[in-house]
Design a protein around this motif. Structure first.
Motif, PDB file in Angstrom:
ATOM      1  N   ALA A  34       0.827  -1.211   0.000  1.00 30.60           N
ATOM      2  CA  ALA A  34       0.000   0.000   0.000  1.00 30.60           C
ATOM      3  C   ALA A  34       0.859   1.258   0.000  1.00 30.60           C
ATOM      4  O   ALA A  34       0.562   2.233  -0.711  1.00 30.60           O
ATOM      5  CB  ALA A  34      -0.935  -0.007   1.212  1.00 30.60           C
ATOM      6  N   ALA A  35       1.947   1.243   0.777  1.00 28.41           N
ATOM      7  CA  ALA A  35       2.840   2.412   0.837  1.00 28.41           C
ATOM      8  C   ALA A  35       3.517   2.653  -0.504  1.00 28.41           C
ATOM      9  O   ALA A  35       3.643   3.799  -0.958  1.00 28.41           O
ATOM     10  CB  ALA A  35       3.880   2.210   1.933  1.00 28.41           C
ATOM     11  N   LEU A  36       3.957   1.591  -1.158  1.00 25.48           N
ATOM     12  CA  LEU A  36       4.589   1.723  -2.469  1.00 25.48           C
ATOM     13  C   LEU A  36       3.618   2.288  -3.490  1.00 25.48           C
ATOM     14  O   LEU A  36       3.980   3.151  -4.311  1.00 25.48           O
ATOM     15  CB  LEU A  36       5.127   0.375  -2.931  1.00 25.48           C
ATOM     16  N   ARG A  37       2.386   1.825  -3.457  1.00 31.72           N
ATOM     17  CA  ARG A  37       1.396   2.331  -4.412  1.00 31.72           C
ATOM     18  C   ARG A  37       1.110   3.804  -4.160  1.00 31.72           C
ATOM     19  O   ARG A  37       0.963   4.591  -5.108  1.00 31.72           O
ATOM     20  CB  ARG A  37       0.117   1.506  -4.318  1.00 31.72           C
ATOM     21  N   GLU A  38       1.048   4.189  -2.902  1.00 30.22           N
ATOM     22  CA  GLU A  38       0.813   5.593  -2.571  1.00 30.22           C
ATOM     23  C   GLU A  38       1.975   6.462  -3.060  1.00 30.22           C
ATOM     24  O   GLU A  38       1.771   7.524  -3.648  1.00 30.22           O
ATOM     25  CB  GLU A  38       0.630   5.761  -1.067  1.00 30.22           C
ATOM     26  N   LEU A  39       3.191   6.000  -2.828  1.00 28.51           N
ATOM     27  CA  LEU A  39       4.362   6.745  -3.300  1.00 28.51           C
ATOM     28  C   LEU A  39       4.408   6.754  -4.826  1.00 28.51           C
ATOM     29  O   LEU A  39       4.831   7.743  -5.434  1.00 28.51           O
ATOM     30  CB  LEU A  39       5.640   6.132  -2.738  1.00 28.51           C
ATOM     31  N   GLY A  40       3.987   5.661  -5.436  1.00 27.56           N
ATOM     32  CA  GLY A  40       3.964   5.601  -6.887  1.00 27.56           C
ATOM     33  C   GLY A  40       3.077   6.661  -7.494  1.00 27.56           C
ATOM     34  O   GLY A  40       3.328   7.136  -8.605  1.00 27.56           O
ATOM     35  N   ASN A  41       2.032   7.050  -6.771  1.00 26.68           N
ATOM     36  CA  ASN A  41       1.103   8.074  -7.244  1.00 26.68           C
ATOM     37  C   ASN A  41       1.516   9.482  -6.837  1.00 26.68           C
ATOM     38  O   ASN A  41       0.844  10.451  -7.203  1.00 26.68           O
ATOM     39  CB  ASN A  41      -0.306   7.790  -6.710  1.00 26.68           C
ATOM     40  N   ASN A  42       2.604   9.587  -6.089  1.00 26.85           N
ATOM     41  CA  ASN A  42       3.074  10.891  -5.619  1.00 26.85           C
ATOM     42  C   ASN A  42       4.009  11.479  -6.668  1.00 26.85           C
ATOM     43  O   ASN A  42       5.137  11.018  -6.851  1.00 26.85           O
ATOM     44  CB  ASN A  42       3.797  10.733  -4.280  1.00 26.85           C
TER      45      ASN A  42
END
Length: 259
Positions: A34-42
């Motif tokens: 989940a953290a990686l996906r959030e950062l991926g969208n940042n």
């Protein structure tokens, strides 16, 4: 257990459970994904580093939660592991492992799955599952692709650890430095990456992993289409014009200034 630090344009995910040797429990893997996906969208993040606290980068799965569980739990656990590793490939930013200590089993898999890896000279790498009757079958996927068949089988069949120097010689990590230089070496690498067009990096990373699974003709068909689309993009046009004019390029979305 982990935490995230963002120093734009770089995000650092720090595995922070040294008492458990940064074990990859089901919950941790789900939250990392989940953290990686959030950062991926940042769009303010141009590179992601996975680092750790303590003497182990990660000792792999949490064996304490794997005893006397149902078949359904094991399916869920290894499914979450696969999802985590694939997410590393799917996010648009390069993901870099900063390995300060031991990386074993799924921890070694995590290193192999990252796009790049920098290791301390004190780091070691192993797939010791065979020693406890649990062959490192999912770790073998990215490891065999990084180091080749014979070397991967040596790690998998013996469970013996290899040094950071050997890991670099085999292609599991990109660079080995002294422990006190590890953070600066990672920072140097991320600085080299984030000065380029983030759009170009994302296109290239996606194409790299897609072409790996193709035969040569299909790989050229895929990458030719990617290059054609890339060449028509604003950043490629700007880059070529800047090169011909002998001036620095002004990327439309440089990693440190994306909105």
């Amino acid at each position: 257990m982990f935490f995230v630090e963002i120093y734009e344009p770089v995000a650092r995910i720090i595995l922070a459970n040294p008492k458990r040797r940064n074990a990859l429990s089901l919950q941790v893997m789900q939250e990392l994904t989940a953290a990686l996906r959030e950062l991926g969208n940042n769009q303010n993040v141009g590179a992601i580093v996975i680092a750790s606290e303590g003497s182990a980068f990660s000792a792999g799965h949490d064996l304490a939660e794997m005893v006397d569980r149902s078949a359904g739990f094991y399916t869920q656990l290894f499914g979450a592991c696969t999802e985590l590793m694939q997410t590393i490939h799917n996010v648009p930013q390069p993901v870099i492992a900063e390995v300060a200590g031991v990386a074993t089993a799924a921890g070694c898999q995590l290193v192999a799955a990252c796009d790049l890896a920098v290791a301390s000279a004190q780091a070691t790498f192993a797939t010791p599952g065979v020693r406890i009757g649990l062959f490192c079958s999912t770790p073998m996927v990215p490891i065999s692709r990084a180091v080749g068949r014979k070397r991967a089988m040596q790690m998998l069949l013996t469970g013996e650890a290899i040094s950071a120097t050997t890991a670099a010689e085999w292609g599991l990590v990109n660079r080995v430095v002294e422990p006190q230089e590890l953070r600066s070496a990672t920072d140097e690498l991320t600085a080299k990456i984030t000065c380029f067009s983030s759009d170009t990096i994302a296109r290239g990373k996606q194409a790299f992993y897609r072409q790996l699974d193709c035969g040569e003709p299909e790989a050229y068909e895929l990458t030719g289409a990617v290059m054609a689309a890339n060449a028509a993009s604003d950043d490629a046009q700007e880059g070529m014009d800047a090169f011909l004019a002998k001036r620095p390029p002004a990327w439309s979305k440089p990693s440190s200034e994306r909105h």
